[in-house]
Structure formats: structure tokens, C-alpha cells
Scaffold this active site. Structure first.
Site, PDB file in Angstrom:
ATOM      1  N   GLU A   1      -4.695   1.095  10.490  1.00 19.20           N
ATOM      2  CA  GLU A   1      -3.391   0.464  10.745  1.00 19.20           C
ATOM      3  C   GLU A   1      -2.333   1.435  10.256  1.00 19.20           C
ATOM      4  OE1 GLU A   1      -3.073  -2.254  12.304  1.00 19.20           O
ATOM      5  OE2 GLU A   1      -5.119  -3.001  12.214  1.00 19.20           O
TER       6      GLU A   1
ATOM      7  N   CYS B   1       5.346  -3.057   8.083  1.00 23.23           N
ATOM      8  CA  CYS B   1       4.814  -2.289   9.216  1.00 23.23           C
ATOM      9  C   CYS B   1       5.235  -2.901  10.538  1.00 23.23           C
ATOM     10  CB  CYS B   1       3.302  -2.234   9.132  1.00 23.23           C
ATOM     11  SG  CYS B   1       2.553  -3.859   8.990  1.00 23.23           S
TER      12      CYS B   1
HETATM   13  P1  NAP Z   1       0.252   6.342   2.582  1.00 23.74           P
HETATM   14  O1  NAP Z   1       1.011   7.282   1.728  1.00 23.74           O
HETATM   15  O2  NAP Z   1      -0.333   6.846   3.820  1.00 23.74           O
HETATM   16  O3  NAP Z   1      -0.893   5.734   1.611  1.00 23.74           O
HETATM   17  C1  NAP Z   1      -1.731   4.706   2.051  1.00 23.74           C
HETATM   18  C2  NAP Z   1      -2.933   4.622   1.136  1.00 23.74           C
HETATM   19  O4  NAP Z   1      -3.784   5.749   1.318  1.00 23.74           O
HETATM   20  C3  NAP Z   1      -2.594   4.610  -0.350  1.00 23.74           C
HETATM   21  O5  NAP Z   1      -3.466   3.738  -1.026  1.00 23.74           O
HETATM   22  C4  NAP Z   1      -2.879   6.051  -0.769  1.00 23.74           C
HETATM   23  O6  NAP Z   1      -3.112   6.198  -2.132  1.00 23.74           O
HETATM   24  C5  NAP Z   1      -4.117   6.293   0.049  1.00 23.74           C
HETATM   25  N1  NAP Z   1      -4.498   7.682   0.214  1.00 23.74           N
HETATM   26  C6  NAP Z   1      -3.705   8.773   0.240  1.00 23.74           C
HETATM   27  N2  NAP Z   1      -4.468   9.884   0.445  1.00 23.74           N
HETATM   28  C7  NAP Z   1      -5.752   9.471   0.540  1.00 23.74           C
HETATM   29  C8  NAP Z   1      -6.991  10.128   0.742  1.00 23.74           C
HETATM   30  N3  NAP Z   1      -7.073  11.455   0.880  1.00 23.74           N
HETATM   31  N4  NAP Z   1      -8.130   9.393   0.767  1.00 23.74           N
HETATM   32  C9  NAP Z   1      -8.087   8.062   0.634  1.00 23.74           C
HETATM   33  N5  NAP Z   1      -6.926   7.372   0.430  1.00 23.74           N
HETATM   34  C10 NAP Z   1      -5.779   8.076   0.402  1.00 23.74           C
HETATM   35  O7  NAP Z   1       1.133   5.089   2.991  1.00 23.74           O
HETATM   36  P2  NAP Z   1       2.177   4.272   2.109  1.00 23.74           P
HETATM   37  O8  NAP Z   1       3.350   5.160   1.852  1.00 23.74           O
HETATM   38  O9  NAP Z   1       1.501   3.634   0.945  1.00 23.74           O
HETATM   39  O10 NAP Z   1       2.581   3.080   3.102  1.00 23.74           O
HETATM   40  C11 NAP Z   1       3.595   3.166   4.063  1.00 23.74           C
HETATM   41  C12 NAP Z   1       3.028   3.304   5.450  1.00 23.74           C
HETATM   42  O11 NAP Z   1       2.067   2.301   5.705  1.00 23.74           O
HETATM   43  C13 NAP Z   1       4.072   3.126   6.543  1.00 23.74           C
HETATM   44  O12 NAP Z   1       3.978   4.176   7.458  1.00 23.74           O
HETATM   45  C14 NAP Z   1       3.703   1.816   7.228  1.00 23.74           C
HETATM   46  O13 NAP Z   1       3.985   1.742   8.582  1.00 23.74           O
HETATM   47  C15 NAP Z   1       2.252   1.766   7.016  1.00 23.74           C
HETATM   48  N6  NAP Z   1       1.792   0.377   7.058  1.00 23.74           N
HETATM   49  C16 NAP Z   1       1.118  -0.055   8.167  1.00 23.74           C
HETATM   50  C17 NAP Z   1       0.663  -1.364   8.243  1.00 23.74           C
HETATM   51  C18 NAP Z   1      -0.091  -1.865   9.448  1.00 23.74           C
HETATM   52  O14 NAP Z   1      -0.706  -2.915   9.348  1.00 23.74           O
HETATM   53  N7  NAP Z   1      -0.079  -1.168  10.556  1.00 23.74           N
HETATM   54  C19 NAP Z   1       0.890  -2.247   7.186  1.00 23.74           C
HETATM   55  C20 NAP Z   1       1.596  -1.779   6.071  1.00 23.74           C
HETATM   56  C21 NAP Z   1       2.039  -0.463   6.019  1.00 23.74           C
HETATM   57  P3  NAP Z   1      -1.930   6.700  -3.132  1.00 23.74           P
HETATM   58  O15 NAP Z   1      -0.899   5.646  -3.110  1.00 23.74           O
HETATM   59  O16 NAP Z   1      -2.631   6.809  -4.430  1.00 23.74           O
HETATM   60  O17 NAP Z   1      -1.434   7.992  -2.581  1.00 23.74           O
END
Ligand code: NAP
Length: 522
Positions: free
Chosen positions: A255, A294
Site C-alpha cells: 500500500e 493515504c
Molecule cells: P516510509 O518512510 O516508506 O516508511 C514506512 C515503513 O517502512 C516504516 O515502518 C519504516 O520504518 C519502514 N522501512 C523503511 N525502510 C525499510 C526497510 N529497508 N525494510 C523494512 N522496513 C522499512 O513511509 P512513512 O513516511 O512512514 O509513511 C508515509 C507514506 O505512507 C505516504 O507516502 C503515504 O501515502 C503512505 N501510506 C499509504 C497507505 C495506504 O494504505 N496506501 C496508508 C498510510 C500511509 P522507519 O520508520 O523505522 O523508517
């Protein structure tokens, strides 16, 4: 305070200083999170070998009863969760409710769904089907809970709902959960897991959580596991290209980003109920959770002849929004999650300015209520207009994850559909119109490119569930740049946590298997 990690049936603190979790209003450190020194491979193994078999010994009804108990415990600690959401996410009560009460609602919903499956251990998809002329040799499709672990990697914006909307179907399916919340807001998810572990209602190994960097987590994913990721398209690409995903082929659900839209129908002139309803929805979507949803409306499509009136109406409503410290009861919109996120949103706004002009940004006098702009992470609601959406790129492809949306004028419905498709796949498109034919045509044109089509006219003005609210009965996810994943959708969610197999066998054997299975009504 350092957040405890619940892995291998124990609470363990990671080493070193850890990552700070901040208050986005006051700027102070609330807690730290670290996974340093944790044996993640052993934690996943423990979940697979201890949690999985213990859950699978229970039938669906029994596991549903566990979800009900989890919902009860979370409800009992609700006030504490609201406090954490206020401090760590800067959430006014309205925003905390979407996350916390949304999580509890989803758990209760799946607890009720379990009743439909009853005391069974596997799912059936369809009936016995002959493979040829012989009636005594047939095929039956059955789904069995996967033998691995559900690795749930979540985004920062929904620490509570993001965890439980995935964990509820996984646990109901009989699959242990290994949660990795986003570090910035991990406290709420961690506290919820701690409360459930302390209550000792789940088998050991059924629910684990790690708070802090993912480190080598993805290296230990096996073919038996299911990885459900929510986050940015950038991290999604890393997950997709990780060696374990490429070589072990675990189940993977993504997602990611989305530039969702709302369309004002050609019939919905100023003064109609549909016009007023879209104005309310645009402003809600921009300001609830400071636009960090999102599903939030990023693009607003309006007939050319109504664009001025719509811009004015949105401007008027945004002008009345009180932004600031959620400890002040008058405040309606809080900050974004961190200074880093504030910086990212500001940079993205600067990019949008190259294609769009500002209709509203709070003006130079914008100042958050009861907050120091130097340490807090506020962004004024910002509404743009892009005059020539068919020639634009950034407005369709850049998801500004904050209180930001762009008005895009269209000349006719086919142009509106064309503009919508420039988002390259989104989670939600909503249409505000009373013209039955136009709405039906648009829905049919747009559904292939959007996970959800949300149609509103005056008859449902006060009862529709909202453009951006995710209901557990309805599928959540979107094609293309939205990640291509699907979650929720009632019992459809269980498919991701079951392996389907075609059993070809003598009819009397298949009848015995069928007796042990439940067929979910979809
Ligand atoms: P993000 O920076 O991509 O991080 C998402 C998750 O991935 C966090 O738990 C992060 O941990 C983890 N992560 C990072 N690098 C990783 C790796 N190499 N291996 C495994 N996990 C890893 O996203 P965010 O800034 O938290 O969230 C914002 C984004 O989420 C927006 O773009 C939004 O659109 C999207 N979103 C989408 C939905 C949907 O249902 N489509 C819902 C909510 C949000 P750390 O925090 O420790 O880096």
C-alpha cells in the site's frame, strides 16, 4: 523511556541510544526506540514455530473471540492511547479517534465475521467440480492458513489502525503477527501490543513488535511468510527488490502513495447540495490528520464554469480552520508528524508551485495557536489551482503528504476521466453529483484505475462514510502507483493469509475435506 520490543516471547530493549520519538508541537523527546542487538531471525522463527501452530489449533470462531478480547482491552486503555496520540502525533481528539477508535471498530468487525466461519479450520472456494466425465474424481479449492508469519510494516500516520486493520485478519486466519511500526510514532502501537501481551490472551509468539529501524528484517523473510507493507513508494521499491522477496517469493501486499481525487459533477452547480457536500469533504480531507492520510483528496476536479465558486467556498471554509496545539480545545487541525515531515511538505509545495498557483495558504499572518513555530511542525492548509491539468505532471504524480490539495478544471466528462487517469492508479476517487447517468458512466470508466469509487448525492449527504475513511467491509488498496495491493473488504482479507490449493481426489475424500471447511460469503 526506551520502548520495549516484544520478540521471541520476551520484552527486550534494543542497544545504543536509539531513535528519538518527538512531540511535534513541543519538539521534546518522548521516548526512544532501538532494535540494535535484537536477533530478528530468531524472533521470526519463534513466531512461526510457536505462535503459528498455537493459533492454528484454534478454529475461526475461537480466534474471533480473541479479537473481541483484544478490542475489549484496547477499549479499556483508550484514554491512555488518546494521550499518546496527542503527544507523539500532535493529534486533536478527532484525529486520534480515526486511528484508535477505527482500530477497535475494525477488530470488533472481524470478531463478528468469525461467527460466520464458525468452528472450522480451513476455507472453501466454490463447490466440488468435475474434472471430466467421471463423477467420482473431482476438484475442490481450499485455503489453508499459511505456515509463516505476517510481517506488518506500517507507515507513521496510523500507528493504531494501521497495525490492527492488518493484524485482525491475520490473527483470524491463524497467522502470527510480527509488527514493525514506523519509528516516528511507534509508541502507540507498542503500548497497545504491550497491553495485549500483558493480558496474556494470545498464545506466546502470536503477537510480536519491534520498534526502531528495520535493519536486516527483510533478509529473514521466507517463502511461508506474508509481508504487508504500507508506506512510501520509495520504501516499497526497496521491499519489492529485497533479495528475500525476489528469491523466496513470500506473499507481498503493498500500500503506497496515491494522488486521490474528488470530482464535482457537471450538474452540481453552486447552490446545490452536492456542491456544498464536496466543499465540506475537501476541507475535511485536507485538515483531518493534517492531510496525512493515504486516502486524502489531493486533486479536486471541477467543471470550468464552477471553478471560481468552488475556490471561493473552499477558501472561506479553510479560513475558519483553527490550526495549532491540540491541547487547546478550539484547535481543529494539528501539526504534521515531525520537523522532517514539515520540511518535506514545504519542499513538495515548492514543487507544486511550478505547475499551480496558490488559492489559499493561510497568508503571511498564519501562525499556529499556542505553539512556537520554531520548534513545532505545523503547515498551513494549502489549496492550489492548476489551470491546464492535461499538460501538468507534478500535480498528478507528487503526493504531498500534508494539508494540501489542487483544483483542476475540466471541460467535459471524458476530459475528467482522462485527468483522473494521470494519477496512474489511486486509492479513492469520489464523485459528487445527482446526475445518475453521468455518475454511473464515470464510475464504470474510473473503477479500473482506483481501488474505491465513492459516490455522493444529496440523499446520502449526512450518512455517507466519507471519502477518506477506510471501512473494514470495503476493499482498501489501489492499482499502479498506489501499490497494487488490497486489504480488508470483509472476509476477502483472509485470502492473503491463506494458501489456496486445488485438491483433486475421489469425491468421497473431497466430501470429508469440505465438511471441515467454511465458505466465506463474499
Ligand atoms: P516510509 O518512510 O516508506 O516508511 C514506512 C515503513 O517502512 C516504516 O515502518 C519504516 O520504518 C519502514 N522501512 C523503511 N525502510 C525499510 C526497510 N529497508 N525494510 C523494512 N522496513 C522499512 O513511509 P512513512 O513516511 O512512514 O509513511 C508515509 C507514506 O505512507 C505516504 O507516502 C503515504 O501515502 C503512505 N501510506 C499509504 C497507505 C495506504 O494504505 N496506501 C496508508 C498510510 C500511509 P522507519 O520508520 O523505522 O523508517
Amino acid at each position: 523511556m526506551k520502548l520495549g520490543n516484544y520478540v521471541s516471547g520476551e520484552c527486550t530493549l534494543g542497544g545504543g541510544d536509539g531513535e528519538p520519538l518527538l512531540d511535534p508541537v513541543l519538539g521534546c523527546t518522548l521516548a526512544t526506540a532501538s532494535t540494535t542487538g535484537l536477533d530478528l531471525a530468531a524472533g521470526l522463527r519463534f513466531a512461526r514455530e510457536r505462535g503459528g501452530p498455537a493459533l492454528r489449533r484454534l478454529d475461526y470462531r475461537h480466534r474471533g473471540a480473541l479479537l473481541q478480547e483484544i478490542a475489549g482491552i484496547l477499549t479499556a486503555h483508550r484514554d491512555e492511547y488518546y494521550r499518546i496520540a496527542l503527544e507523539n502525533s500532535g493529534s486533536p481528539r478527532r484525529d486520534a479517534a480515526v486511528d484508535i477508535d477505527g482500530a477497535i471498530f475494525t477488530l470488533k468487525y472481524y470478531a463478528r465475521q468469525a461467527e460466520l466461519l464458525g468452528e472450522k479450520y480451513l476455507l472453501r472456494d466454490g463447490n466440488l467440480t468435475r474434472l471430466g466425465k467421471d463423477e467420482d474424481f473431482q476438484v475442490l479449492h481450499v485455503g489453508l492458513p499459511i505456515r509463516g508469519v505476517a510481517i506488518l510494516i506500517n507507515a507513521f500516520n496510523f500507528p493504531a489502525w494501521g497495525l490492527w486493520e492488518k493484524a485482525a485478519p491475520a490473527l483470524l486466519a491463524g497467522v502470527p503477527v510480527f509488527a514493525k511500526p514506523a519509528t516516528a510514532t511507534a509508541w502507540l502501537a507498542q503500548r497497545m501490543v504491550k497491553d495485549i501481551v500483558d493480558a496474556q490472551i494470545l498464545p506466546r509468539g502470536a503477537l510480536s513488535i519491534v520498534c526502531g529501524k528495520a535493519r536486516d528484517l527483510m533478509n529473514h523473510v521466507t517463502d511461508a511468510d506474508a509481508v504487508a507493507f504500507t508506506g512510501s513508494a520509495e520504501t516499497a521499491a526497496q521491499i519489492r527488490s529485497s533479495s528475500s522477496v525476489l528469491h523466496a517469493s513470500p506473499r507481498l501486499n503493498i500500500e503506497a502513495d496515491s494522488t486521490n481525487l474528488a470530482v464535482l459533477g457537471p450538474d452540481a452547480a453552486p447552490g446545490t447540495a452536492e456542491f456544498d457536500l464536496i466543499v465540506r469533504e475537501i476541507v475535511n480531507e485536507m485538515t483531518v490528520k493534517a492531510g496525512q492520510k493515504c486516502t486524502a483528496i489531493r486533486r479536486v476536479l471541477a467543471p470550468v464554469q464552477f471553478q471560481e465558486a468552488l475556490a471561493e467556498a473552499v477558501h472561506a471554509r479553510l479560513s475558519s480552520i483553527k490550526t495549532g496545539n491540540p491541547r487547546n480545545k478550539d484547535v481543529q487541525m494539528g501539526p504534521v508528524v515531525s520537523k522532517k515531515q514539515q520540511q518535506a511538505v514545504r519542499q513538495d509545495i515548492a514543487q507544486l508551485r511550478r505547475e499551480a498557483s496558490i488559492l489559499f495558504d493561510g497568508g503571511p499572518q498564519f501562525s499556529p495557536i499556542d505553539a512556537d513555530p520554531d520548534v513545532s511542525a505545523f503547515v498551513a492548509p494549502t489549496f492550489f489551482r492548476c489551470e491546464r491539468p492535461l499538460d501538468a505532471k507534478t500535480v498528478h504524480t507528487l503526493e504531498v503528504f500534508g494539508p494540501v490539495a489542487t483544483l483542476l478544471p475540466y471541460r467535459n466528462l471524458s476530459e475528467a476521466v482522462q485527468i483522473a487517469s494521470l494519477g496512474q492508479g489511486s486509492l479513492v476517487a469520489s464523485v459528487f453529483s445527482a446526475d445518475e447517468k453521468a455518475v454511473t458512466d464515470m464510475a464504470m470508466e474510473m473503477a479500473a484505475g482506483h481501488g474505491k469509487i465513492h459516490i455522493v448525492d444529496a440523499s446520502v449527504g449526512n450518512t455517507h462514510t466519507g471519502h477518506g475513511n477506510v471501512m473494514p467491509m470495503a476493499l482498501h488498496g489501489g492499482p499502479g502507483r498506489a501499490g497494487g495491493g488490497q486489504e480488508l473488504g470483509g472476509l476477502r482479507a483472509l485470502r492473503f493469509y491463506h494458501q489456496y490449493s486445488a485438491i483433486q481426489a475421489p469425491t468421497h475424500i473431497l466430501q470429508r475435506i469440505a465438511e471441515r471447511s467454511a465458505e466465506p460469503r463474499l
